[in-house]
Every structure is written in structure tokens, then in C-alpha cells.
Enzyme design. Structure first.
Site, PDB file in Angstrom:
ATOM      1  N   SER A  35       0.871  -1.374   0.061  1.00 55.54           N
ATOM      2  CA  SER A  35       0.103  -0.055   0.083  1.00 55.54           C
ATOM      3  C   SER A  35       0.670   1.204  -0.161  1.00 55.54           C
ATOM      4  CB  SER A  35      -0.852   0.059   1.423  1.00 55.54           C
ATOM      5  OG  SER A  35      -0.253  -0.133   2.385  1.00 55.54           O
ATOM      6  N   ASP A 338      -4.237   8.036   8.017  1.00 55.24           N
ATOM      7  CA  ASP A 338      -5.351   7.135   8.152  1.00 55.24           C
ATOM      8  C   ASP A 338      -5.179   6.258   9.252  1.00 55.24           C
ATOM      9  OD1 ASP A 338      -3.613   5.387   6.860  1.00 55.24           O
ATOM     10  OD2 ASP A 338      -5.299   4.965   5.318  1.00 55.24           O
ATOM     11  N   HIS A 341      -1.080   4.700   6.984  1.00 54.48           N
ATOM     12  CA  HIS A 341      -0.318   5.342   5.813  1.00 54.48           C
ATOM     13  C   HIS A 341      -0.144   6.845   6.013  1.00 54.48           C
ATOM     14  CE1 HIS A 341      -3.076   2.059   4.493  1.00 54.48           C
ATOM     15  NE2 HIS A 341      -1.855   1.596   4.021  1.00 54.48           N
TER      16      HIS A 341
END
Length: 371
Positions: A35, A338, A341
């Protein structure tokens, strides 16, 4: 092309031809990872099934809408591409048949991806979120390669034109899944070598296909992330870094992984002296933000911008992108986006540290765009 006469001849040519005519820039970028680098593959793989990163406020800062990036805007790989005058990398799964349309590069990274195959993790009683491991991503690249070049001469010209291969960041989720499923640091530490070996094998494969410029990032200081600070909250002050407030043992674990990875990269450089294998110190670059956020224009280092309350503004049951979960007014003042990240501004600052050579070993080429 795997095992073909074309590959054997091509590899030999790449290591015999003088490199004096080397370009001063990169001609394309191919990205593998999780991610921290995914530009939309996870959402493509879900085939319309819902995921919180498909909702606002993801993507709000730069794109104005969610793109599948796990941030409010661009990622490190986006800023590296821009610096070398290259387009932002499209997610491979958006159009696997595009072929030559990916001549300037493409992104194979998938949010949730692991260095180890899912079957290896299951054998360790770890349940991964996705089966799009590093080996799966490499298989996508191998499938794409014949459409980028179909003859010995064409492949030689293309692969010697100096694309940059991002091999990670990868491996973080191999540990995240284990920690969040209750495994101890000592148990997870026991398979770090397996994770690093899979990353090493990926580098071997890519160099076998002709890659000459590879950047292999280490892991972030996970003990500074709101998800870890929330889930592993401790009443013992000695569990925390007195200066910053990060969880010491988890950061020490990340340092251990990175140390193993750096040792492996040193070994790879001796095996492939003509290849340029760069270690990207994501840990050091990110830690500089946590240590002195105000120096870089941040007001908050350990609290998430987008979250639903608590000391670190993170709640696993009410994630960013879900109903009634709001983002902060100015994400550029936050390091974390968040809970897991980072924000676009944090990724840009890290990318600048990589481009300057401060957090790369050896340095990248000099970018076309002054940042």
C-alpha cells in the site's frame, strides 16, 4: 520469456556491453510492493466490491477523488516519477492487456501485499488479506515483458535504456498481519530471514531479465504509527521512546528487518557489480519527520489526520473513508493520514530525501525536475 534462449542471450549482452553511454535519467519505472506504492491495483482486484480507500477523503488533496492510493494524494513513487519527467504509474490491473502502452512504466504494487506467498503465511498460522504477493507481482511483469520487447535487439535496447525498478517497500504486511493477529515479536522475528530471502530472490529474477537499476526500500518505523500505538498501548512508560513517544520494541523490530535487508543488498552488489542496487532508507527518512515535525512544517506526527477519535485518532472499527469518519482540515500539517499510511506531504518530504541522496545508498540519478 522465462528460461528462453532470448532471455539467456539478453542477460549476457547486458553484462558485457559497456555502460559508458548510460542515460542521465530513468526512461521508465516499474514498481512492486504494497500500500505504500499501490496506485489502484487493490481496488481493481476487488472488481467492484467495496473498500474504504475507494471513498473520499482518499485522494482529495491532489487528484480530487479516490484513485486507490492509500493517502490523501500522491505517494513516494509518484514524486520519484515526476522528478524524472515520467508519467504517474498506472495500476497494472486496470488494463493487463495494454502491453506497449506501459513502455514508460507501470505499477504492480497491491495494498496488503506480502513478500511471502499466502500459502507460506498460512503455514505459519498467519491469515493475509490478499494473495497478491511479491511473486504474483513478478509473474505479472514476466507476462507483460514480451509485449514490451519481442526480439533480442529490441529487448536489449529497451532494457539497457535504464528503467528503474522499485522492489518494495514490501515485507511490512508479513509482519503486520502476524502482530495484529497476536503473534509475539520474537515469533515474528524468527521468519524475517524468510521475508528478506523472498525480496532477494525478486532482485535475482529482475536482474536476470535485464534490470540494471533497482531500488529496494526498507520498512518504516512501525512503532510510530497510530495503528500500533493504539493496538499495543502500554501503561509502562519504558515501552515508549522518551523523546518521540513511539513504541520502542516495534521500531527495534523494523530496524532488525532493515539491517537484514541491507546485508542482503551488500551481498547482491558483489554478485552483480554492474547493476546499481540502491537501498532506500524509508525508516531514516520517516523518522526525521517524527523526531522534528516542525522542521518540515508538520504540527502533528503521531495522530492521524483522518480518523475517529482517541489519543492517536485511530479506531480499527471506524476507518478513514467510512461513514461519519472525518479528515482534518489541513492534511499537510500531519505526518500520518489514516493511522497506517502517511499524508501526501509526508511522502513528498521522504521522496525529496531519497532524491537528494540523503536516504539512498548509493544515490539515485539526478532528477530532471528540481524539487
Amino acid at each position: 520469456m522465462k528460461g528462453s534462449p532470448l532471455l539467456s542471450v539478453l542477460t549476457a549482452l547486458l553484462f558485457l556491453v559497456p555502460r559508458s553511454s548510460a542515460s542521465t535519467s530513468y526512461t521508465s519505472i516499474f514498481s512492486f510492493g504494497d500500500s505504500l506504492a499501490d496506485t489502484g491495483n487493490l481496488l481493481q482486484s476487488l472488481a467492484g466490491r467495496s473498500h474504504h480507500t475507494a471513498n473520499p477523503p482518499y485522494g482529495e488533496t491532489y487528484f480530487g477523488h479516490p484513485t486507490g492510493r492509500c493517502s490523501n494524494g500522491r505517494l513516494i513513487v509518484d514524486f520519484i516519477a515526476e522528478a524524472f519527467g515520467l508519467p504517474l504509474l498506472p495500476p497494472y490491473l486496470a488494463d493487463p492487456s495494454k502491453g506497449r502502452g506501459y513502455v514508460k512504466g507501470v505499477n504492480f504494487a497491491v495494498a496488503g501485499a506480502t513478500a511471502l506467498d499466502s500459502s507460506d503465511l498460512v503455514s505459519k498460522n498467519i491469515r493475509p488479506f490478499t494473495n497478491h504477493s511479491l511473486n504474483v507481482q513478478l509473474a505479472w511483469f514476466e507476462k507483460l515483458l514480451p509485449s514490451l520487447c519481442s526480439t533480442e535487439a529490441e529487448c536489449h535496447d529497451y532494457l539497457s535504456s535504464e528503467p528503474l525498478f522499485f522492489v518494495g517497500e514490501i515485507g511490512g504486511n508479513d509482519y503486520n498481519y502476524a502482530f495484529f493477529q497476536g503473534m509475539s515479536i520474537e515469533k515474528v522475528k524468527a521468519y524475517v530471514r524468510d521475508v528478506v530471502t523472498n525480496i532477494e530472490n525478486a532482485v535475482h529474477k529482475l536482474i536476470g531479465y535485464g534490470a540494471m537499476h533497482l531500488m529496494v526500500p526498507g520498512n518504516l518505523p512501525i512503532g510510530c504509527l497510530p495503528i500500533y500505538l493504539t493496538k499495543f498501548h502500554s501503561s509502562d512508560p519504558s515501552d515508549y521512546d522518551a523523546e518521540i513517544g513511539c513504541l520502542t520494541h516495534y521500531n527495534e523490530f523494523a530496524i532488525y528487518h532493515n539491517s537484514c535487508l541491507r546485508d542482503t543488498i551488500k551481498k547482491l552488489r558483489k554478485m552483480y557489480p554492474k547493476a546499481r542496487i540502491i537501498y532506500a532508507d524509508y525508516y531514516g527518512a520517516a523518522m526525521s519527520l517524527f523526531k522534528d515535525p516542525k522542521k518540515y512544517g508538520f504540527e502533528s506526527a503521531l495522530r492521524a489526520c483522518c480518523g475517529s477519535g482517541g489519543p492517536y485518532n485511530y479506531n480499527a472499527n471506524a476507518a478513514c473513508g467510512e461513514a461519519a469518519v472525518n479528515a482534518c482540515e489541513d492534511p499537510s500539517k500531519y505526518v500520518n493520514w489514516d493511522g497506517i499510511h502517511l499524508t501526501e506531504k509526508a511522502y513528498e518530504t521522504i521522496a525529496n530525501g531519497l532524491l537528494s541522496g540523503q536516504f539512498t545508498e548509493p544515490a539515485l540519478k539526478k532528477p530532471k525536475v528540481c524539487r
